[in-house]
Design an enzyme around this catalytic site. Structure first.
Site, PDB file in Angstrom:
ATOM      1  N   LEU A 184       0.837  -1.202   0.000  1.00  0.00           N
ATOM      2  CA  LEU A 184       0.000   0.000   0.000  1.00  0.00           C
ATOM      3  C   LEU A 184       0.870   1.250   0.000  1.00  0.00           C
ATOM      4  CD1 LEU A 184      -2.791  -0.985   2.530  1.00  0.00           C
ATOM      5  CD2 LEU A 184      -2.450  -1.686   0.150  1.00  0.00           C
TER       6      LEU A 184
ATOM      7  N   ARG B 110       0.678  13.365   8.174  1.00  0.00           N
ATOM      8  CA  ARG B 110       1.499  13.697   9.341  1.00  0.00           C
ATOM      9  C   ARG B 110       2.941  14.052   8.977  1.00  0.00           C
ATOM     10  NH1 ARG B 110      -0.496   8.234  12.133  1.00  0.00           N
ATOM     11  NH2 ARG B 110      -0.819   7.798   9.921  1.00  0.00           N
TER      12      ARG B 110
ATOM     13  N   LYS C 167       4.241  10.343   1.062  1.00  0.00           N
ATOM     14  CA  LYS C 167       5.100   9.837   2.142  1.00  0.00           C
ATOM     15  C   LYS C 167       6.107   8.798   1.666  1.00  0.00           C
ATOM     16  CE  LYS C 167       3.109   7.325   5.386  1.00  0.00           C
ATOM     17  NZ  LYS C 167       2.375   7.088   6.648  1.00  0.00           N
TER      18      LYS C 167
ATOM     19  N   TYR D 231       2.777  -2.443   4.097  1.00  0.00           N
ATOM     20  CA  TYR D 231       2.579  -1.003   3.982  1.00  0.00           C
ATOM     21  C   TYR D 231       3.874  -0.372   3.465  1.00  0.00           C
ATOM     22  CZ  TYR D 231      -1.759  -1.437   6.725  1.00  0.00           C
ATOM     23  OH  TYR D 231      -3.002  -1.761   7.173  1.00  0.00           O
TER      24      TYR D 231
ATOM     25  N   TYR E 174      39.978  26.267 -12.056  1.00  0.00           N
ATOM     26  CA  TYR E 174      38.700  25.773 -12.563  1.00  0.00           C
ATOM     27  C   TYR E 174      38.904  25.212 -13.971  1.00  0.00           C
ATOM     28  CZ  TYR E 174      34.199  25.419 -14.762  1.00  0.00           C
ATOM     29  OH  TYR E 174      33.130  24.929 -15.447  1.00  0.00           O
TER      30      TYR E 174
ATOM     31  N   ALA F  36      48.534  27.284 -10.302  1.00  0.00           N
ATOM     32  CA  ALA F  36      47.518  27.871  -9.418  1.00  0.00           C
ATOM     33  C   ALA F  36      46.792  28.991 -10.137  1.00  0.00           C
ATOM     34  CB  ALA F  36      48.184  28.404  -8.159  1.00  0.00           C
TER      35      ALA F  36
ATOM     36  N   SER G 147      51.002  29.672 -13.644  1.00  0.00           N
ATOM     37  CA  SER G 147      49.963  30.152 -12.725  1.00  0.00           C
ATOM     38  C   SER G 147      49.112  31.239 -13.357  1.00  0.00           C
ATOM     39  CB  SER G 147      50.608  30.710 -11.461  1.00  0.00           C
ATOM     40  OG  SER G 147      51.219  29.658 -10.772  1.00  0.00           O
TER      41      SER G 147
ATOM     42  N   ALA H  63      53.057  32.306 -17.034  1.00  0.00           N
ATOM     43  CA  ALA H  63      52.113  32.678 -15.972  1.00  0.00           C
ATOM     44  C   ALA H  63      51.382  33.962 -16.335  1.00  0.00           C
ATOM     45  CB  ALA H  63      52.867  32.849 -14.656  1.00  0.00           C
TER      46      ALA H  63
HETATM   47  C1  UD1 Z   1      -1.599   1.519  10.036  1.00  0.00           C
HETATM   48  C2  UD1 Z   1      -2.555   0.523  10.686  1.00  0.00           C
HETATM   49  C3  UD1 Z   1      -2.160   0.360  12.141  1.00  0.00           C
HETATM   50  C4  UD1 Z   1      -0.720  -0.107  12.235  1.00  0.00           C
HETATM   51  C5  UD1 Z   1       0.213   0.849  11.475  1.00  0.00           C
HETATM   52  C6  UD1 Z   1       1.593   0.230  11.353  1.00  0.00           C
HETATM   53  C7  UD1 Z   1      -4.695   0.731   9.541  1.00  0.00           C
HETATM   54  C8  UD1 Z   1      -6.069   1.286   9.606  1.00  0.00           C
HETATM   55  N1  UD1 Z   1      -3.906   0.999  10.590  1.00  0.00           N
HETATM   56  O1  UD1 Z   1      -1.803   2.787  10.658  1.00  0.00           O
HETATM   57  O2  UD1 Z   1      -2.993  -0.613  12.764  1.00  0.00           O
HETATM   58  O3  UD1 Z   1      -0.342  -0.189  13.604  1.00  0.00           O
HETATM   59  O4  UD1 Z   1      -0.258   1.073  10.145  1.00  0.00           O
HETATM   60  O5  UD1 Z   1       2.491   1.109  10.764  1.00  0.00           O
HETATM   61  O6  UD1 Z   1      -4.370   0.067   8.591  1.00  0.00           O
HETATM   62  N2  UD1 Z   1      -2.484   3.925   2.438  1.00  0.00           N
HETATM   63  C9  UD1 Z   1      -3.048   3.819   1.183  1.00  0.00           C
HETATM   64  N3  UD1 Z   1      -4.296   4.312   0.987  1.00  0.00           N
HETATM   65  C10 UD1 Z   1      -5.035   4.873   1.979  1.00  0.00           C
HETATM   66  C11 UD1 Z   1      -4.445   4.973   3.275  1.00  0.00           C
HETATM   67  C12 UD1 Z   1      -3.176   4.481   3.476  1.00  0.00           C
HETATM   68  O7  UD1 Z   1      -2.426   3.323   0.257  1.00  0.00           O
HETATM   69  O8  UD1 Z   1      -6.170   5.286   1.716  1.00  0.00           O
HETATM   70  C13 UD1 Z   1      -1.113   3.416   2.639  1.00  0.00           C
HETATM   71  C14 UD1 Z   1      -0.162   4.521   3.037  1.00  0.00           C
HETATM   72  O9  UD1 Z   1       0.482   5.060   1.877  1.00  0.00           O
HETATM   73  C15 UD1 Z   1       0.831   3.794   3.939  1.00  0.00           C
HETATM   74  C16 UD1 Z   1       0.027   2.636   4.506  1.00  0.00           C
HETATM   75  O10 UD1 Z   1      -1.115   2.505   3.701  1.00  0.00           O
HETATM   76  O11 UD1 Z   1       1.913   3.288   3.227  1.00  0.00           O
HETATM   77  C17 UD1 Z   1      -0.364   2.840   5.955  1.00  0.00           C
HETATM   78  O12 UD1 Z   1      -1.131   4.033   6.089  1.00  0.00           O
HETATM   79  P1  UD1 Z   1      -0.985   4.970   7.337  1.00  0.00           P
HETATM   80  O13 UD1 Z   1      -1.927   6.096   7.152  1.00  0.00           O
HETATM   81  O14 UD1 Z   1       0.413   5.266   7.629  1.00  0.00           O
HETATM   82  O15 UD1 Z   1      -1.561   4.041   8.503  1.00  0.00           O
HETATM   83  P2  UD1 Z   1      -1.190   4.146  10.051  1.00  0.00           P
HETATM   84  O16 UD1 Z   1      -1.979   5.224  10.662  1.00  0.00           O
HETATM   85  O17 UD1 Z   1       0.254   4.163  10.232  1.00  0.00           O
HETATM   86 MG    MG Z   2       1.800   4.358   8.932  1.00  0.00          MG
END
Ligand code: UD1
Ligand code: MG
Length: 484
Positions: A12, A19, A26, A106, A372, A386, A411, A429
């Site tokens: 994912l 954040r 990210k 993830y 240079y 130089a 130089s 030079a």
């Molecule tokens: C998630 C988990 C949490 C776990 C933590 C571990 C869920 C709801 N929560 O929280 O239980 O402890 O990871 O790191 O899964 N992403 C998508 N599409 C979206 C949302 C997210 O592709 O709509 C991808 C993000 O790019 C990321 C990953 O999923 O790579 C995780 O998403 P993130 O928002 O970081 O989840 P956490 O709040 O960290």
């Molecule tokens: Mg996360």
């Protein structure tokens, strides 16, 4: 146990990463010199062939694809970041009708290693629950989903931080975001997930409770080293993961025979190769695809990016080298800069405050101070004095300078390109060289010196004789004056 079941991996990587407070997705942020997503893809393809890996892209999807497309993985698109369950669901048309196992990773957990995934898979293949989760226990579980278990140890639910009660927040066992699913069961239940949580998102983690209510077992495999599943949500997490990757790299190199002084200060990207008995000084940075051979010295504070450094070369402190090749035994710096495709021949020497750009500098040649050279081709055993400068840019175009074998450039010479300095020639030079200098000739292009005998003495005498200093004095040669 059924070893024959096919395995897919879904990564994912479609989230915004709110954040991170960033304009960049990210998973494109870098740790250890690579985008986060690249680390995860590399791990996945150690487990299954690349065409069994689906990366779910969304926010800045083109850039994310570009970062990992060379690995031959496949892509699915999540049009809106509606949560992790929705992200997995975007692979429906590819995977929903397959028998086998689906591993979900993830894109923001880059430290995960293939051995851990194999352990997760092995457990799942042996016990065959609906899902096996990878969990870890943290001193500070803030931000992670908490694991709720049955008395027999199987998992009842995952509760996200934002939805957790105060009591649940005290649970230190958390979800890593790494799962192995029975693929059929995943697709049977995933559409039942509802966005009834404070974030209004479809949480993949809710599938655990759905399985549990349907009497389908969910197992957990506990991670021994929790650093492996550190998830990056903020820049603080990013710095922590980056530091861990650098520590790992420095340790790996030291165990392979590389000396690193103050290893906690150096930055060595994951793909950098360093040969035995090379010594790396404090605060050095070896970046990108840099290759350093044996017995090389990399001085303190030197930065080398995407370079090839031959055996026994000596790179003194505080040099900045990029996209260049330095042959064996060459000496560079301190305070030298090489950029854009420089080639430094065997045993050549480049001293302090010398900059080279797109320059070929032949074996045994020397440019020891303050020069240079841009778009230049310098032969073997040439001396560059130089202050020598190639004037390679006319405001519109760049022009080449050729300095042939054994030429001696004195130089402070200004070489107006395009120009050629012949083999074995000598440039006086302070010359401004605009025309070709033939082999073995002397090229001289400077104003003739004049000497006025006794001038300074007369000036001192006049000053002493004058009641008001600085009036009625003979002006220095060439200065205008109001006196007639
Ligand atoms: C998630 C988990 C949490 C776990 C933590 C571990 C869920 C709801 N929560 O929280 O239980 O402890 O990871 O790191 O899964 N992403 C998508 N599409 C979206 C949302 C997210 O592709 O709509 C991808 C993000 O790019 C990321 C990953 O999923 O790579 C995780 O998403 P993130 O928002 O970081 O989840 P956490 O709040 O960290
Ligand atoms: Mg996360």
């Amino acid at each position: 146990m059924n070893q024959q079941q096919p395995v897919w991996v879904v990564i994912l990587a479609a989230g915004l990463g709110t954040r991170m407070k960033s304009n960049w997705a990210k998973v494109l942020h870098r740790a250890g010199g690579l985008p986060l997503i690249e680390h995860v893809v590399r791990t996945a393809i150690q487990l299954v062939p690349p065409d069994q890996v689906y990366v779910v892209v969304g926010y800045q999807g083109d850039r994310v694809r570009e970062a990992v497309s060379s690995y031959g993985v496949r892509f699915a698109v999540q049009t809106e970041p509606r949560g992790t369950a929705d992200a997995v669901a975007s692979t429906r048309s590819f995977l929903a009708n397959c028998d086998g196992l689906l591993i979900v990773l993830y894109g923001d957990t880059p430290l995960l290693g293939p051995a851990t995934l194999r352990r997760l898979l092995a457990h799942h293949q042996q016990s065959r629950p609906a899902a096996t989760l990878l969990t870890m226990t943290l001193d500070d579980p803030t931000g992670y989903g908490r694991i709720l278990t049955h008395p027999d140890g199987s998992v009842r639910a995952i509760v996200e931080e934002r939805a957790a009660t105060a009591e649940q927040r005290r649970i230190r066992r958390v979800n890593t975001g790494i799962y192995c699913f029975d693929n059929r069961k995943l697709w049977q239940f995933i559409h039942r997930i509802q966005p009834n949580n404070p974030a209004g998102e479809y949480y993949l983690t809710d599938i655990v409770e759905l399985f549990d209510s349907a009497g389908l077992p969910v197992h957990a495999v506990e991670l021994e080293d929790p650093t492996e599943a550190l998830g990056i949500n903020t820049r603080i997490d990013l710095a922590r993961v980056d530091r861990i990757l650098r520590e790992r790299k420095a340790k790996e190199l030291m165990l392979a025979g590389v000396t690193i002084e103050y290893p906690e200060t150096v930055r060595i990207d994951v793909d950098v190769q360093v040969g035995q008995d090379t010594r790396i000084g404090p605060f050095a940075q070896l970046l990108g695809k840099t290759v350093v051979y044996e017995d090389v010295e990399i001085g303190a504070g030197t930065i080398v990016k995407d370079c090839w450094i031959g055996r026994g070369a000596m790179i003194h402190p505080y040099c900045v080298l990029a996209d260049s090749r330095v042959e064996a035994g060459a000496i560079i710096g301190p305070f030298a800069r090489l950029r854009m495709n420089c080639y430094i021949g065997t045993g050549a020497a480049i001293g302090n405050f010398v900059e080279m750009k797109n320059t070929r500098f032949g074996p045994g040649s020397k440019a020891m101070h303050l020069a240079y050279l841009g778009d230049a081709e310098v032969g073997a055993e040439v001396n560059i004095g130089a202050g020598t400068i190639t004037c390679n840019y006319d405001g519109v175009r760049k022009h080449p300078t050729f300095i042939r074998d054994r030429a001696f450039v004195g130089s402070n010479v200004t070489l107006i390109a395009p120009v050629e300095v012949g083999p074995g020639s000598y440039i006086g030079a302070g010359s401004v060289i605009t025309d070709p200098v033939p082999a073995d000739a002397l090229g001289l292009g400077r104003a003739r010196q004049i000497v006025k005998e006794g001038w300074a003495k007369r000036r001192r005498e006049q000053q002493a004789a004058s009641a008001t200093p600085n009036t009625n004095l003979e002006p220095p040669e060439g200065c205008s004056t109001q006196h007639t």
